[in-house]
Design an enzyme around this catalytic site. Structure first.
Site, mmCIF file in Angstrom:
data_model
loop_
_atom_site.group_PDB
_atom_site.id
_atom_site.type_symbol
_atom_site.label_atom_id
_atom_site.label_comp_id
_atom_site.label_asym_id
_atom_site.label_seq_id
_atom_site.Cartn_x
_atom_site.Cartn_y
_atom_site.Cartn_z
ATOM 1 N N SER A 5 125.402 57.397 80.045
ATOM 2 C CA SER A 5 124.163 56.740 80.485
ATOM 3 C C SER A 5 124.463 55.386 81.111
ATOM 4 O O SER A 5 125.437 54.722 80.745
ATOM 5 C CB SER A 5 123.285 56.548 79.249
ATOM 6 O OG SER A 5 122.250 55.648 79.502
ATOM 7 N N TYR A 41 121.536 53.304 70.777
ATOM 8 C CA TYR A 41 121.657 54.497 71.626
ATOM 9 C C TYR A 41 122.749 54.256 72.676
ATOM 10 O O TYR A 41 123.676 55.056 72.847
ATOM 11 C CB TYR A 41 120.307 54.808 72.294
ATOM 12 C CG TYR A 41 120.421 55.685 73.518
ATOM 13 C CD1 TYR A 41 120.765 57.024 73.403
ATOM 14 C CD2 TYR A 41 120.224 55.165 74.805
ATOM 15 C CE1 TYR A 41 120.898 57.822 74.528
ATOM 16 C CE2 TYR A 41 120.356 55.948 75.931
ATOM 17 C CZ TYR A 41 120.699 57.281 75.790
ATOM 18 O OH TYR A 41 120.844 58.064 76.906
ATOM 19 N N LYS A 68 126.687 55.956 73.189
ATOM 20 C CA LYS A 68 127.242 56.534 74.421
ATOM 21 C C LYS A 68 128.547 55.818 74.793
ATOM 22 O O LYS A 68 129.518 56.443 75.227
ATOM 23 C CB LYS A 68 126.233 56.404 75.571
ATOM 24 C CG LYS A 68 124.985 57.250 75.400
ATOM 25 C CD LYS A 68 125.275 58.716 75.648
ATOM 26 C CE LYS A 68 124.062 59.581 75.469
ATOM 27 N NZ LYS A 68 124.327 61.007 75.581
HETATM 28 N N1 UFG Z 1 107.819 51.353 81.131
HETATM 29 C C1 UFG Z 1 106.513 50.897 81.132
HETATM 30 N N2 UFG Z 1 105.626 51.559 80.340
HETATM 31 C C2 UFG Z 1 105.946 52.646 79.580
HETATM 32 C C3 UFG Z 1 107.291 53.101 79.603
HETATM 33 C C4 UFG Z 1 108.200 52.423 80.384
HETATM 34 O O1 UFG Z 1 106.178 49.934 81.798
HETATM 35 O O2 UFG Z 1 105.061 53.195 78.871
HETATM 36 C C5 UFG Z 1 108.799 50.680 82.021
HETATM 37 C C6 UFG Z 1 109.980 50.074 81.276
HETATM 38 O O3 UFG Z 1 109.658 48.788 80.822
HETATM 39 C C7 UFG Z 1 111.069 50.123 82.365
HETATM 40 C C8 UFG Z 1 110.727 51.379 83.159
HETATM 41 O O4 UFG Z 1 109.363 51.656 82.882
HETATM 42 O O5 UFG Z 1 110.919 49.012 83.215
HETATM 43 C C9 UFG Z 1 111.577 52.569 82.770
HETATM 44 O O6 UFG Z 1 111.510 52.768 81.364
HETATM 45 P P1 UFG Z 1 111.988 54.113 80.659
HETATM 46 O O7 UFG Z 1 111.654 53.985 79.196
HETATM 47 O O8 UFG Z 1 111.450 55.286 81.369
HETATM 48 O O9 UFG Z 1 113.561 54.149 80.863
HETATM 49 P P2 UFG Z 1 114.683 53.030 80.561
HETATM 50 O O10 UFG Z 1 115.020 52.371 81.848
HETATM 51 O O11 UFG Z 1 114.316 52.222 79.381
HETATM 52 O O12 UFG Z 1 115.909 53.970 80.209
HETATM 53 C C10 UFG Z 1 116.012 54.645 78.966
HETATM 54 C C11 UFG Z 1 117.474 54.663 78.599
HETATM 55 C C12 UFG Z 1 118.269 55.520 79.553
HETATM 56 C C13 UFG Z 1 117.706 56.870 79.560
HETATM 57 C C14 UFG Z 1 116.270 56.774 79.957
HETATM 58 C C15 UFG Z 1 115.645 58.124 79.905
HETATM 59 O O13 UFG Z 1 117.940 53.349 78.635
HETATM 60 O O14 UFG Z 1 119.596 55.633 79.128
HETATM 61 O O15 UFG Z 1 115.559 55.936 79.029
HETATM 62 O O16 UFG Z 1 115.770 58.665 78.636
HETATM 63 F F1 UFG Z 1 118.369 57.635 80.483
#
Ligand code: UFG
Length: 323
Positions: free
Chosen positions: A102, A130, A134
């Site tokens: 990841s 998490y 990884k």
């Molecule tokens: N976000 C929101 N509202 C939400 C969910 C997310 O604004 O309800 C924002 C987050 O703050 C971030 C973006 O959307 O800016 C993406 O968030 P995600 O939770 O979808 O994904 P992340 O970038 O946090 O990534 C995480 C892990 C990765 C993994 C990915 C998918 O860090 O390793 O989730 O599982 F691949």
């Protein structure tokens, strides 16, 4: 030897229906064996029963927030499960492995200062267990290769996988309230959630909301095939490669694109930043093209259209109803 690949998945998260639908898409029977990766006897029986060419190791828990509150569960599932798998792989001599890593393995400070992230960026100082799990597995694989260079290893660092198969029959079906952005937007569009909370509107990005590199799951799947093909013809040190598009989209870009794809207005409210989040994260994807001949083909529009098709046609995921 059978042309067979062992796909390791966390079994209790598999829906039988999804396997039936995969069989329909590929018009082939899928051999499915249920078991816990941490149980070495289960693995030994599997490797005795079948002869595998390669192993693609996807098994792992992936909720960032849950990993902070329950780190031992993450180290047990992700790291311990991998150790058991590697032990059995070594025993049976099936040493070709592709591992799902990841972008979260990248060093927090580096990720904040050097964008786009290339494979040369520092790793290790992650923001959550998490990501650490990884990172630990990457190190274990590298050490394993040093001890025995007949291993052929590809480590794929996924950015943000989203989307669904274009048939609309297989897609993401999170347990309970989705943690990730795309399934949350999709469930809001279909009326299961009242509104989307946008975590932070004051980041140093073009519209103040977090920027990520979203990659279509079908492009991601193809990257695994390319990785296996690469390992089939090259016996080198472990390959570490970013799997992303190189394009960064903000939360509000995603909301707009999904509204356009679905024709549904997505209500949202800007709320507090989420702990552990960074402003921007996107890949430098050129190495994947150079070494694997792979690059992402699907656009943001494809990701939203396919997610919406899946969500609309399966409002309760693989279940018939929401209860
Ligand atoms: N976000 C929101 N509202 C939400 C969910 C997310 O604004 O309800 C924002 C987050 O703050 C971030 C973006 O959307 O800016 C993406 O968030 P995600 O939770 O979808 O994904 P992340 O970038 O946090 O990534 C995480 C892990 C990765 C993994 C990915 C998918 O860090 O390793 O989730 O599982 F691949």
């Amino acid at each position: 030897m059978l042309d067979m690949i062992l796909l390791c998945l966390i079994i209790f998260q598999i829906h039988q229906k999804s396997l039936n639908r995969v069989e329909k898409i590929i018009n082939k029977k899928v051999i499915f064996e249920k078991g816990d990766l941490r149980d070495i006897d289960v693995l030994k029986n599997l490797f005795t029963k079948y002869k595998f060419d390669s192993v693609i190791h996807f098994a792992g828990l992936k909720a960032v927030g849950e990993s902070v509150s329950n780190p031992l569960k993450y180290y047990d599932n992700n790291v311990n499960g991998t150790l058991k798998l590697l032990e059995v792989i070594s025993l049976f001599g099936c040493k070709k492995i592709v591992f799902s890593s990841s972008a979260t393995v990248y060093d927090e400070v580096d990720a904040a200062n050097y964008i786009p992230l290339s494979e040369q960026n520092k790793t290790g100082k992650t923001t959550n267990p998490y990501g650490t799990s990884k990172y630990m597995i990457e190190r274990i694989l590298e050490d394993l290769y040093v001890s025995d260079n007949s291993f052929q290893i590809a480590i794929l660092r996924y950015f943000n996988p989203v989307g669904a198969h274009e048939s609309g029959t297989i897609g993401e079906d999170p347990n309970g309230i989705p943690n990730n952005l795309m399934p949350f937007i999709a469930q809001t569009a279909v009326g299961k959630r009242e509104f989307l909370s946008v975590f932070g509107g004051d980041y140093d990005t073009h519209d103040g909301t977090g920027v990520r590199d979203y990659i279509h799951v079908v492009d991601l799947a193809i990257a695994h095939i390319k990785a296996i093909e690469y390992l089939n013809k090259s016996a080198t040190k472990p390959l570490v490669v970013n799997i992303g598009t190189g394009k960064g989209y903000s939360v509000l870009d995603m909301v707009k694109s999904f509204s356009k794809a679905s024709g549904v207005e997505i209500p949202y409210k800007i709320s507090q930043r989420r702990a552990g989040d960074i402003a921007k994260c996107y890949a430098k994807p050129s190495f994947a093209k150079e070494i694997l001949g792979w690059e992402a083909k699907k656009t943001l529009e494809d990701m939203c259209v396919d997610s919406w098709r899946w969500q609309k046609e399966n409002p309760f995921g693989y279940k018939q109803t929401d209860c």
